[in-house]
Every structure is written in C-alpha cells, then in structure tokens.
Design an enzyme around this catalytic site. Sequence first.
Site, PDB file in Angstrom:
ATOM      1  N   GLY A  85      24.711  12.515 -28.683  1.00  0.00           N
ATOM      2  CA  GLY A  85      24.134  13.030 -27.432  1.00  0.00           C
ATOM      3  C   GLY A  85      24.676  12.289 -26.233  1.00  0.00           C
ATOM      4  O   GLY A  85      24.874  12.871 -25.153  1.00  0.00           O
ATOM      5  N   ALA A  86      24.917  11.000 -26.409  1.00  0.00           N
ATOM      6  CA  ALA A  86      25.409  10.207 -25.277  1.00  0.00           C
ATOM      7  C   ALA A  86      26.799  10.675 -24.851  1.00  0.00           C
ATOM      8  O   ALA A  86      27.154  10.626 -23.680  1.00  0.00           O
ATOM      9  CB  ALA A  86      25.420   8.730 -25.643  1.00  0.00           C
ATOM     10  N   GLY A 125       0.838  -1.199   0.000  1.00  0.00           N
ATOM     11  CA  GLY A 125       0.000   0.000   0.000  1.00  0.00           C
ATOM     12  C   GLY A 125       0.869   1.243   0.000  1.00  0.00           C
ATOM     13  O   GLY A 125       2.028   1.217  -0.432  1.00  0.00           O
ATOM     14  N   GLY A 126       0.301   2.325   0.520  1.00  0.00           N
ATOM     15  CA  GLY A 126       1.036   3.587   0.531  1.00  0.00           C
ATOM     16  C   GLY A 126       2.321   3.524   1.326  1.00  0.00           C
ATOM     17  O   GLY A 126       3.213   4.365   1.162  1.00  0.00           O
TER      18      GLY A 126
HETATM   19  C1  HXC Z   1      -3.864  -4.236  12.023  1.00  0.00           C
HETATM   20  C2  HXC Z   1      -2.771  -6.114  11.309  1.00  0.00           C
HETATM   21  C3  HXC Z   1      -2.543  -5.528  10.060  1.00  0.00           C
HETATM   22  C4  HXC Z   1      -3.017  -4.210   9.839  1.00  0.00           C
HETATM   23  C5  HXC Z   1      -1.685  -7.480  10.049  1.00  0.00           C
HETATM   24  N1  HXC Z   1      -2.234  -7.325  11.257  1.00  0.00           N
HETATM   25  N2  HXC Z   1      -1.863  -6.402   9.296  1.00  0.00           N
HETATM   26  N3  HXC Z   1      -3.431  -5.464  12.286  1.00  0.00           N
HETATM   27  N4  HXC Z   1      -3.668  -3.614  10.862  1.00  0.00           N
HETATM   28  N5  HXC Z   1      -2.815  -3.573   8.704  1.00  0.00           N
HETATM   29  C6  HXC Z   1      -2.216  -8.270  12.359  1.00  0.00           C
HETATM   30  C7  HXC Z   1      -3.052  -9.502  12.131  1.00  0.00           C
HETATM   31  O1  HXC Z   1      -4.383  -9.261  12.517  1.00  0.00           O
HETATM   32  C8  HXC Z   1      -2.355 -10.505  13.051  1.00  0.00           C
HETATM   33  O2  HXC Z   1      -2.747 -10.228  14.387  1.00  0.00           O
HETATM   34  C9  HXC Z   1      -0.912 -10.111  12.936  1.00  0.00           C
HETATM   35  O3  HXC Z   1      -0.895  -8.777  12.469  1.00  0.00           O
HETATM   36  C10 HXC Z   1      -0.153 -10.962  11.953  1.00  0.00           C
HETATM   37  O4  HXC Z   1      -0.870 -10.985  10.744  1.00  0.00           O
HETATM   38  P1  HXC Z   1      -1.164 -12.351   9.948  1.00  0.00           P
HETATM   39  O5  HXC Z   1      -2.185 -12.025   8.944  1.00  0.00           O
HETATM   40  O6  HXC Z   1      -1.455 -13.437  10.926  1.00  0.00           O
HETATM   41  O7  HXC Z   1       0.260 -12.626   9.283  1.00  0.00           O
HETATM   42  P2  HXC Z   1       0.571 -13.214   7.858  1.00  0.00           P
HETATM   43  O8  HXC Z   1      -0.257 -14.410   7.597  1.00  0.00           O
HETATM   44  O9  HXC Z   1       2.054 -13.348   7.789  1.00  0.00           O
HETATM   45  O10 HXC Z   1       0.103 -12.084   6.817  1.00  0.00           O
HETATM   46  C11 HXC Z   1       0.742 -10.839   6.785  1.00  0.00           C
HETATM   47  C12 HXC Z   1      -0.042  -9.862   5.874  1.00  0.00           C
HETATM   48  C13 HXC Z   1      -1.523  -9.826   6.317  1.00  0.00           C
HETATM   49  C14 HXC Z   1       0.053 -10.342   4.439  1.00  0.00           C
HETATM   50  C15 HXC Z   1       0.637  -8.521   6.004  1.00  0.00           C
HETATM   51  O11 HXC Z   1      -1.576  -9.621   7.709  1.00  0.00           O
HETATM   52  C16 HXC Z   1      -2.290  -8.735   5.656  1.00  0.00           C
HETATM   53  O12 HXC Z   1      -2.715  -8.859   4.508  1.00  0.00           O
HETATM   54  N6  HXC Z   1      -2.545  -7.648   6.398  1.00  0.00           N
HETATM   55  C17 HXC Z   1      -3.330  -6.550   5.906  1.00  0.00           C
HETATM   56  C18 HXC Z   1      -2.528  -5.771   4.916  1.00  0.00           C
HETATM   57  C19 HXC Z   1      -3.261  -4.532   4.504  1.00  0.00           C
HETATM   58  O13 HXC Z   1      -4.218  -4.586   3.714  1.00  0.00           O
HETATM   59  N7  HXC Z   1      -2.868  -3.419   5.109  1.00  0.00           N
HETATM   60  C20 HXC Z   1      -3.452  -2.132   4.821  1.00  0.00           C
HETATM   61  C21 HXC Z   1      -2.779  -1.640   3.546  1.00  0.00           C
HETATM   62  S1  HXC Z   1      -3.290  -0.058   3.138  1.00  0.00           S
HETATM   63  P3  HXC Z   1      -2.702 -11.350  15.534  1.00  0.00           P
HETATM   64  O14 HXC Z   1      -3.264 -10.662  16.728  1.00  0.00           O
HETATM   65  O15 HXC Z   1      -3.519 -12.476  15.032  1.00  0.00           O
HETATM   66  O16 HXC Z   1      -1.253 -11.711  15.719  1.00  0.00           O
HETATM   67  C22 HXC Z   1      -2.158   0.891   3.821  1.00  0.00           C
HETATM   68  C23 HXC Z   1      -2.364   2.299   3.534  1.00  0.00           C
HETATM   69  C24 HXC Z   1      -1.106   3.068   3.809  1.00  0.00           C
HETATM   70  O17 HXC Z   1      -1.273   0.487   4.447  1.00  0.00           O
HETATM   71  C25 HXC Z   1      -1.287   4.407   3.233  1.00  0.00           C
HETATM   72  C26 HXC Z   1      -0.072   5.241   3.493  1.00  0.00           C
HETATM   73  C27 HXC Z   1      -0.140   6.505   2.737  1.00  0.00           C
END
Ligand code: HXC
Length: 520
Positions: free
Chosen positions: A407-408, A172-173
């Site tokens: 040019g290069a 993501g971002g």
């Molecule tokens: C809160 C999160 C989290 C998140 C993971 N966790 N991502 N909690 N916010 N964004 C937590 C899970 O609930 C879990 O908690 C622990 O972290 C580990 O995650 P798992 O899923 O069990 O691990 P894994 O299977 O290795 O998968 C990792 C992952 C997946 C691929 C990163 O967690 C995932 O897809 N997360 C969401 C990613 C996402 O969509 N993020 C938002 C992106 S948008 P527990 O308590 O069970 O240990 C963004 C915008 C930014 O970031 C903009 C900036 C400008």
Amino acid sequence: MSIQQENISKLVERRAKARLGGGEKRIEAQHQKGKYTARERIAMLLDEGSFEEYDMFVQHRCTNFGMDKQHFDGDGVVTGCGTIGGRLVYVFAQDFTVTGGSLSKTMSEKICKVMDMAVRNGAPCIGLNDSGGARIQEGIDALAGYAEIFERNILASGVIPQISGIFGPCAGGAVYSPALTDFTLMVKNTSYMFLTGPAVVKSVIGEEVTQEELGGASVHATKSGVAHFAADSEEEGIATIKALLSFLPQNNTEEAPRVPTNDPYNRVDDALNSIIPDNPNKPYDMYAVIGSIVDDGAFLEVHKGFAKNIIVGFAHMNGRSVGIVANQPSMLAGALDINASRKGARFVRFCDAFNIPIVTLVDVPGFLCGTHQEYGAIISNGAKLLYAYGEATVPKVTVTLRKSYGGAHIVMSCKQLRGDINYAWPSANIAVMGADGAVNVLYAKDMKAAETPDEAKAIFEAKKKEYEDLFSNPYQAAQKGYIDDVIEPRNTRFRVIRALEQLSAKKLDLPAKKHDNLPL
Ligand code: HXC
C-alpha cells in the site's frame, strides 16, 4: 504656530504616543522577558521603510470594568502591509504591552481588515501572535471577534499563504487561528499554545504540568505537529518566515518566483551511485540524497522534528520552487505511520493548492503495523496521504530509490495516482512486500512440513532467491510502464529537472464538486 502646523504637530505627537503601545514600562517588561515588541518584530520582518500602517488610531469601545478609562491608540495590535524581498505581504502583530495583547472586538476588526485586503490583493498574510486571549472585559464581543478571524482564515485557505508566528502566549480558542493557517512557527521558551493552561489542567484532571511541557515549542514541533517550525530566537523565527515566503507564490493563481542559480542543472553526483547499501536492511541518510539533487544543497525543512520517518520541505531545482517529500530509511526504516501520513498529506495539499511541483523520493517498506497504529486510525490517516497525492494536479515527479512495497508503494505518488514522471534507480524494489515476508506467507506450509530445520532453511533460501530475482528490481514495473525509466542515481538531479521543465505547463482538472470529502 499656524493652525495647520499645530494640527501637524498634534498628529506627530499622537503617532509617537501610539507607537509606544502600552507605554515604556510595559515595553521594558516585554524586553525583560527576552521578547521584542510588536513594532520591533514588524521592523525585523519587512523591508526597511516599506511598512504602511493602518488603523493606528483605532480604540476599543468597551465600557465594562473601567475600560472606558483605559484607551490606547491602536488597541493592542499593529496592522498593515509592507514588502519582504520586494514582494507585498499583509501583517498583524499583537502588542502584548496593551492589555496583554488580548483580543477586543475592535482588535479583531483591525485584523480582519488586513486579512480581507490580503485576499483582495492576492498577497500572503502573516500573523504574529502574542496575546492573553479573549479580552475578558468584553465578554461575548471578543468571542465574536475570534470567530470572524477564524471564518476569514477558512475562506483564505488555499487562496493566499497564511503564516502564523507564535511569539508569546496563545491560549484557549485563540489557538485555532494559527491551526487554520498553513504554517505555524513557535519560538522556543517564550511561546506556548494550549487550549487549557496548567492550572485548569490540574483542577480538572489532576495532572501537574508546566507551560513548556504542556504547549511549548519543543512539544508542538515534535509530539503534536501543531508547529511546523521551532526557532531558537525571535530573530531566527522572523528569518525562517522570510525564507519560507521565498519559496511560495503570492496566491493560488500565481507560480512561485523563479530564482537565478549558478548550480548547473545537469550536475551529476557520482556519490549517489554508491549511496544504497548492499544490505537492504541497512539504512542510509535521505538528507544526503536531497542535498545532492537540489540547487546548492539548500533545503528548508518543514516539520523537522515531527514524524522524522518522512521528510518534507522546500527547495529550488534549476531555480524553480519544489516541494520535496521523502521517506527517511534511517528512521523507523522509513515506514509510514499515523504522524508521517498526516505530515506528508498536509504538505502535499499545500503544494498542490499553491502550484508548487512535488518531487517524491521513495524508500518505504510499508505502513507501520500494530495495535497502537490501528487504534489510532492508521487506516484513515494513511488515506489522507493517499488522497492528497491522488487529488494533486501539480507536476508530480517520483523517484524510487530502493523499497516500495504494498500500500505504501501506491500512496507514495505511484503512476496510477496520476504521477507524471516516475523514475526508479536500479536498486529499486517494487513489490507487494519484501522477500522474507513473502516467502513466509507463501511457503509456510512447505517449511513446516520439512523434516529438518536445514531443509526448511533451504526451502526458504531458494524461494527467497526466486522472489528476489523476480521482484527485487525495478524492471517488472518498468516492463509494464508503471515506471517511466530506470535511471542512474548520479543523474537524478538532471533527470528530475528535465521532467519538471517538461511539466511546467501541465494542465489537469478535477471533476466539478462542491468540495472533496478528504478522510479526516
Ligand atoms: C484582558 C488581559 C488578558 C485578557 C492579560 N491581560 N490577559 N486583559 N483580558 N485575557 C492583561 C493583564 O491584566 C495585564 O494588564 C497585562 O495584560 C499583562 O498581563 P500579565 O498577567 O501581567 O502578564 P504575564 O504575567 O506575562 O501573564 C500573561 C498571561 C496572563 C499568562 C497571558 O495574563 C493570563 O493568564 N491572562 C489570562 C489568560 C486567559 O485566561 N485568557 C482567556 C482565555 S479564553 P496590566 O494593565 O496590568 O498591564 C479565550 C477564549 C478564546 O481566549 C475563544 C476563541 C474562540
């Protein structure tokens, strides 16, 4: 136990608990994925015993979705400072064992604190990323936190070196913080970077792709150029970050450290006198030239797998840190294309921002042509490299080995782009274009009018010889002072080092302006 002793044991206990992040089970899960924890990474990175941690007891302030019942001291990121090789650095390492290293507002405050300290105290900032992105429960607060980090990345750019290590997810971002820093390193198979993950890609455009294919280290280190380094393991990644820092100054007001060397500055290499093939279309390996002229043959290549027709990286010459930029004749004949121009420009600008002299080795037949390049804006992208060289005020020493056309020729740090010392080997060939192309343009009509193919061939050969006699050497350019000297290849190390010594106190300013308008 006295009250004071009780207080102290509470502190010791609380510290020990904080050090466990999300707990032993999650640490175990992290290890099972072949990954180290944030603290283990910091321990590998910093000199032993040098880590000074901040904000170990900071906790998030979110109450949504049951977060008021989930608190971890440190809140998913370990921050502080320490030394690498005795030199101060600031560091933050996201802790995946705490809510997947996701970014809360408080985590961003911790990160911003060390970034601010790094700028104030003039030391590099290293971020080790391993995060699920914005902490979903925090909503807009997490986004604000990212924006605060990005703003600091921007303000610190060109002031202190910023290095990003990607040791897990970065999606993501969140990818934009590493993209704003100077160097991004990824670990193969355990890290990935993309704006939108495979599931969203499939639902939006129907494309099926794995995480690795979409944003793994191999993709970003070869195809997109987002990653400057791809390491086989976390250990190798950490070692690369340390090696990189050894070539860099602490900040933009300092010079990179000079390192002692036993490699004689006047070492000659006879092999260079015969490295250029007689046939101008035959390639040779530019790495052999680089290895021959730098201290102990040691070269830290940046963007090794990306745009291989240009080579960039750091080395020492007589103990002084230099940035090397070199065309690679054994890849696309060393022609400049879009990616090579972007790669070279970014590197030249980094060196210039951080007072690292640039040594340019030229063997370039021109810019790559065709619709693919034109549609992809080779004009604007080529201009980036031109701009970067023309704007750079650090010492610039250029050696033309063989071809330097059109040019290069101009772009590759020619004299008129304020190149300080421009040498050429006797094999140099500095012209508007190669002999074949030139004759085909100038004598097309004569050859068409020839009565027989043999006659046309004779015209071509005669005119080619005339052109080669005139231009296929460095002396036209040397006669006009565009080349400062024609040197024997075997002496290249010595001559470049002597030029660098001479230029060590160089002062050159740019006209006053708010900022430039680099062609983006
Ligand atoms: C809160 C999160 C989290 C998140 C993971 N966790 N991502 N909690 N916010 N964004 C937590 C899970 O609930 C879990 O908690 C622990 O972290 C580990 O995650 P798992 O899923 O069990 O691990 P894994 O299977 O290795 O998968 C990792 C992952 C997946 C691929 C990163 O967690 C995932 O897809 N997360 C969401 C990613 C996402 O969509 N993020 C938002 C992106 S948008 P527990 O308590 O069970 O240990 C963004 C915008 C930014 O970031 C903009 C900036 C400008």
